[in-house]
Design a protein around this motif. Structure first.
Motif, PDB file in Angstrom:
ATOM      1  N   ALA A  33       1.298  -4.775   4.548  1.00  0.00           N
ATOM      2  CA  ALA A  33      -0.115  -5.171   4.529  1.00  0.00           C
ATOM      3  C   ALA A  33      -0.700  -5.105   3.127  1.00  0.00           C
ATOM      4  O   ALA A  33      -1.561  -5.932   2.750  1.00  0.00           O
ATOM      5  CB  ALA A  33      -0.911  -4.264   5.467  1.00  0.00           C
ATOM      6  N   ALA A  34      -0.274  -4.113   2.302  1.00  0.00           N
ATOM      7  CA  ALA A  34      -0.856  -3.949   0.964  1.00  0.00           C
ATOM      8  C   ALA A  34      -0.344  -5.008  -0.004  1.00  0.00           C
ATOM      9  O   ALA A  34      -1.093  -5.432  -0.903  1.00  0.00           O
ATOM     10  CB  ALA A  34      -0.526  -2.558   0.436  1.00  0.00           C
ATOM     11  N   THR A  35       0.903  -5.449   0.142  1.00  0.00           N
ATOM     12  CA  THR A  35       1.481  -6.383  -0.829  1.00  0.00           C
ATOM     13  C   THR A  35       0.732  -7.706  -0.887  1.00  0.00           C
ATOM     14  O   THR A  35       0.325  -8.144  -1.984  1.00  0.00           O
ATOM     15  CB  THR A  35       2.959  -6.622  -0.493  1.00  0.00           C
ATOM     16  OG1 THR A  35       3.664  -5.388  -0.565  1.00  0.00           O
ATOM     17  CG2 THR A  35       3.573  -7.604  -1.468  1.00  0.00           C
ATOM     18  N   PRO A  36       0.471  -8.410   0.216  1.00  0.00           N
ATOM     19  CA  PRO A  36      -0.293  -9.670   0.088  1.00  0.00           C
ATOM     20  C   PRO A  36      -1.732  -9.447  -0.375  1.00  0.00           C
ATOM     21  O   PRO A  36      -2.326 -10.328  -1.009  1.00  0.00           O
ATOM     22  CB  PRO A  36      -0.233 -10.255   1.505  1.00  0.00           C
ATOM     23  CG  PRO A  36       0.086  -9.119   2.397  1.00  0.00           C
ATOM     24  CD  PRO A  36       0.907  -8.176   1.603  1.00  0.00           C
ATOM     25  N   THR A  37      -2.266  -8.259  -0.059  1.00  0.00           N
ATOM     26  CA  THR A  37      -3.638  -7.977  -0.513  1.00  0.00           C
ATOM     27  C   THR A  37      -3.700  -7.912  -2.029  1.00  0.00           C
ATOM     28  O   THR A  37      -4.604  -8.485  -2.671  1.00  0.00           O
ATOM     29  CB  THR A  37      -4.127  -6.652   0.098  1.00  0.00           C
ATOM     30  OG1 THR A  37      -4.042  -6.741   1.518  1.00  0.00           O
ATOM     31  CG2 THR A  37      -5.549  -6.366  -0.318  1.00  0.00           C
ATOM     32  N   VAL A  38      -2.737  -7.200  -2.638  1.00  0.00           N
ATOM     33  CA  VAL A  38      -2.715  -7.096  -4.099  1.00  0.00           C
ATOM     34  C   VAL A  38      -2.444  -8.452  -4.725  1.00  0.00           C
ATOM     35  O   VAL A  38      -3.050  -8.819  -5.738  1.00  0.00           O
ATOM     36  CB  VAL A  38      -1.648  -6.056  -4.517  1.00  0.00           C
ATOM     37  CG1 VAL A  38      -1.502  -6.025  -6.033  1.00  0.00           C
ATOM     38  CG2 VAL A  38      -2.004  -4.687  -3.987  1.00  0.00           C
TER      39      VAL A  38
END
Length: 830
Positions: A33-38
């Motif tokens: 979830a954090a990777t596409p957000t960054v």
């Protein structure tokens, strides 16, 4: 999966720490979830904010990696701890470099958070540590022959050396190609400072070395923890690819995209996850084979691809790829240099020196390959010698086995001109008693003592062999002229007392000797048979003696003396000796009770000695008295079993052998007369048909008439007689009997022979036939037969041929020949 691989996988699972499957899944979900957000933030936020977010996330990823490495290294053991400690050492070096860079930037008024890309020299520290960690990751060769055999406790480092050399060859070749084709024009165009150029080249070579090491280990080794290696290799490969992209932008003078830094955190997190990933459970259970079916299975493309991939990895193709892969880019480099020279282009000195260094490395690599091949050839030759020795020698005594002895006898018979040739058989009497009273280790020691004694009392040119169980043989080539004296000397040496299990033991042995007559054309099989007959004669004469084969005595089938004696016996003359009818039980293998008896004969003659059933039948056939002998046996067997049934109340049957060559008009009257005289019901008599090759239409008609009268027909020799199924079509057979050599190997594990046996039993069951397995020698064999679907069995395990219970015993030596039992796995009798 082999037993060794299962053990190593189980030990690896115990040594490898993990955070638990549930926690691991939560971490992966949070990271996903954090990777596409960054990545999205690097596109939509302002440049300054996006830069801070990406670098902060990169630092968090580095901290996560270090925390996972430290946590897992403290809990891991053995090889699983080693590669984690190496990664942790590289992480510490990177962290120290980043801290130093941040402190300098802080005091100089610059951004204290360094860029996490190819511009950061601290990243150089993780490359050698990661390469060594990859080589230290616990792996196994794809095939056992790919790695030399090592002593216990010795680590396998050979493959690591070869992998490093292959990686250096590939890196050197690809780097020179990249320098000539890509980097050299860029460097000439920008003319960077030498220090910057050194850093760029160091990054490029180091990252390429790391990437190629990942690919080589993944392609040519089998990791024990596939999940951890997939994450580790994927993370390192991701970082190196992104660093190469950063180097390209730096070398070309273009600004480095912020998204490269954001993507760089992906590989860092994957390395941390590799340290805490739960191991894939490994089992040693055997997967049951799917039943055969004629229906076409659905085409599963993924499964088919996995099968093809596994077959390729297990075959020789992967080895050829391993051999030629390092030389492909070097060959391309040589082609490029040749093209430059042919076109007049200037070849740089660095290119010449690089090619020379790579060729030197290729020579060293080739020398290692030649050394490996020589070691492999030595192992193959040693294994071949061991297999050849094991195939031709007895493992317990070291003597020649039956195969080698047979070859020696055939060779001696073929080379014999007008000389004499002698063959001596030696059998230990009452060997079963030694096993039962002193134990099988004492029996094994007695066999070894006998082997040493036989070797010591004959010349080295003579062949001494163990034929099986307690039976030995000596081929006398040099002492054939005085063979009887040699046999007596051998008997005296073998019978000498010895100590077994700490106590003195008297040894008895029966010996049979045969000597060829000069000028005779005897075959090797006849020579062995003569020695065997002489040895059995020694046992029948009271054991512990030597008997020399005499053709006039032993060739009963063609002996006028034996034929005349049998004729006298059948006419009631006491000079012909006595015929005893013995009975061997046929047992229900499921309920363990006797259901029938197999009748056989033994003939006692005052001069000829004891003749077996086969010998008696041979004499009767030669004298034309086969029908009279069968009539005698049939009447005696029906009388004895009828009396036994009335006395015990057991409804047992009796099986009597009759020849299919008898005229139809003779058999049925004899059978009916025997049944009437003994008051035995027809259902209790089974006629076992022999001489099936002599069956004609008239005889078949007579046998079918017997079946209409209530009798049952049994067919013998199902395993070896090629006319078995033809007779099944000709006669209303109800019972089939296994050949003893066929049923005697039913104790084997699942193999092709077992499958054929089970298929045959299934066929007989579908045909409604009853199957009796003869030659059952031990409990394991009886259980295996029952498991395979055979209900009835007959053999020495259930008792030797003897008189029926409650009836007078047979004549002297009639029930014992000293060989009633067979051995266990090492040949000892039970």
């Amino acid at each position: 999966m082999s037993r060794a691989e299962i053990t190593r996988a189980a030990a690896t699972e115990c040594d490898a720490p993990n955070c638990g499957a549930a926690v691991f899944r939560r971490i992966v979900y949070a990271w996903a979830a954090a990777t596409p957000t960054v990545m999205l933030a690097s596109f939509i936020l302002p440049s300054r904010a996006a830069d801070l977010v990406v670098r902060a996330c990169g630092m968090a990823a580095i901290a996560f990696q270090g925390g996972c490495e430290l946590w897992s290294a403290r809990r891991a053991k053995g090889g699983e701890r080693r590669w984690r400690l190496l990664l942790l050492a590289g992480w510490i070096a990177v962290a120290v470099g980043l801290v130093i860079t941040s402190v300098r930037a802080l005091f100089s008024g610059q951004d204290p958070v360094p860029p996490l890309s190819g511009t950061e020299p601290a990243y150089l520290a993780f490359i050698p540590a990661s390469v060594v960690a990859l080589l230290a990751f616990p792996t196994d060769p794809i095939s056992p022959e790919d790695e030399p055999v090592r002593r216990a406790g010795q680590r396998g480092t050979h493959w690591r050396t070869v992998t490093v050399m292959d990686a250096v060859l590939l890196v050197g070749s690809l780097s020179l190609l990249g320098w000539v084709v890509v980097l050299q024009p860029l460097v000439r165009a920008r003319a960077p400072a030498p220090a910057s150029l050194v850093v760029l080249l160091a990054f490029g070579l180091g990252c390429l070395l790391l990437l190629i090491t990942v690919l080589l280990v993944a392609a040519f080794r089998r990791p024990r923890q596939k999940n951890s290696f997939a994450l580790l290799g994927g993370g390192l490969a991701s970082i190196t690819i992104l660093l190469h992209a950063s180097l390209y932008f730096i070398a070309s003078g273009q600004p480095e995209p912020l998204q490269l830094e954001a993507a760089n955190a992906i590989g860092t997190v994957m390395i941390g996850l590799a340290c805490i990933a739960p191991p894939r459970p490994s089992t040693g259970s055997v997967v049951a084979a799917a039943p055969l079916s004629l229906e076409s299975a659905p085409d599963d493309g993924r499964a088919s691809w996995r099968v093809r991939r596994a077959g390729w990895r297990a075959g020789p193709g992967v080895r050829w790829v391993r051999i030629f892969l390092p030389y492909i880019p070097l060959s391309a480099l040589g082609v490029l240099a040749g093209f430059q020279m042919s076109t007049g282009a200037r070849v740089e000195p660095i290119e010449i020196y690089g090619i020379f260094a790579l060729v030197l490395l290729v020579l060293i690599r080739q020398m290692l390959t030649l050394a490996d091949n020589q070691k492999l050839l030595d192992r193959v030759q040693q294994s071949r010698r061991q297999l050849h020795h094991q195939a031709l020698h007895d493992p317990l005594t070291g003597l020649a086995n039956r195969v080698l002895f047979g070859d020696r006898v055939e060779d001696a018979v073929a080379r014999r001109a007008r000389g004499r040739l002698a063959l001596l058989f030696c059998d230990l009497d009452d060997f079963k008693i030694v096993n039962d009273t002193l134990g099988h280790p004492a029996g094994d020691e007695l066999l070894r003592i006998t082997a040493r004694r036989l070797l010591d009392c004959v010349p080295p040119s003579d062949t001494v062999a163990r034929l099986g169980g307690d039976e030995f043989a000596v081929l006398l080539a040099d002492d054939a002229a005085d063979a009887e004296a040699v046999g007596k000397r051998v008997g005296a040496v073998v019978r000498a007392p010895c100590f077994l299990a700490g106590q003195p033991c008297a040894i008895h042995a029966s010996l049979g000797l045969t000597v060829t007559v000069p000028g005779s054309s005897i075959s090797a099989e006849d020579l062995v048979q003569q020695a065997d007959l002489a040895m059995y004669a020694a046992k029948r004469r009271g054991k512990n003696s030597l008997v020399v084969y005499d053709p006039d005595i032993f060739a009963h089938g063609r002996s006028p003396t034996a034929q005349l004696a049998l004729c006298q016996l059948l006419l009631g003359d006491p000079a012909g000796g006595v015929i005893d009818v013995l009975y061997q039980p046929i047992v229900d293998l499921t309920h363990h009770h006797t259901v029938a008896f197999q009748a056989s004969t033994c003939w006692h003659h005052p001069t000829l000695g004891l003749l077996t059933a086969e010998q008696t039948v041979a004499v009767a056939t030669g004298a034309g008295l086969r029908a009279q002998l069968e009539q005698l046996i049939l009447g005696r067997a029906c009388h004895d079993v009828g009396h036994y049934r009335r006395q015990t109340g057991q409804n047992v049957a009796v099986c009597v052998s009759v020849s299919a060559a008898r005229p139809a008009g003779d058999l049925l009257p004899d059978v009916e007369a025997a049944l009437v005289a003994s008051r035995l019901p027809a259902q209790a008599l089974v006629l076992k048909i022999s001489d099936m090759e002599c069956l004609d239409e008239e005889a078949a008609r007579g046998l079918r008439t017997c079946v209409t009268r209530g009798l049952r027909l049994a067919l013998n020799g199902i395993a070896r007689n090629q006319n078995t199924f033809l007779v099944l079509d000709e006669l209303p057979i109800q019972i089939l009997m296994f050949d003893s050599s066929f049923a005697g190997r039913l104790t084997g594990s699942a193999n092709r022979a077992d499958l054929l046996r089970r298929a045959l039993l299934t066929l007989t069951k579908d045909l409604g036939l009853t199957v009796v397995a003869t030659g059952v020698q031990n409990r394991e064999q009886a259980r295996a037969l029952a498991r395979n679907g055979c209900r009835f069995g007959q053999g020495q395990f259930f008792g030797p041929p003897a008189a029926l219970p409650g009836q007078p015993p047979p004549h002297r030596n009639g029930g014992a020949d000293g060989r009633a039992g067979y051995g266990n796995g090492n040949g000892n009798q039970r």
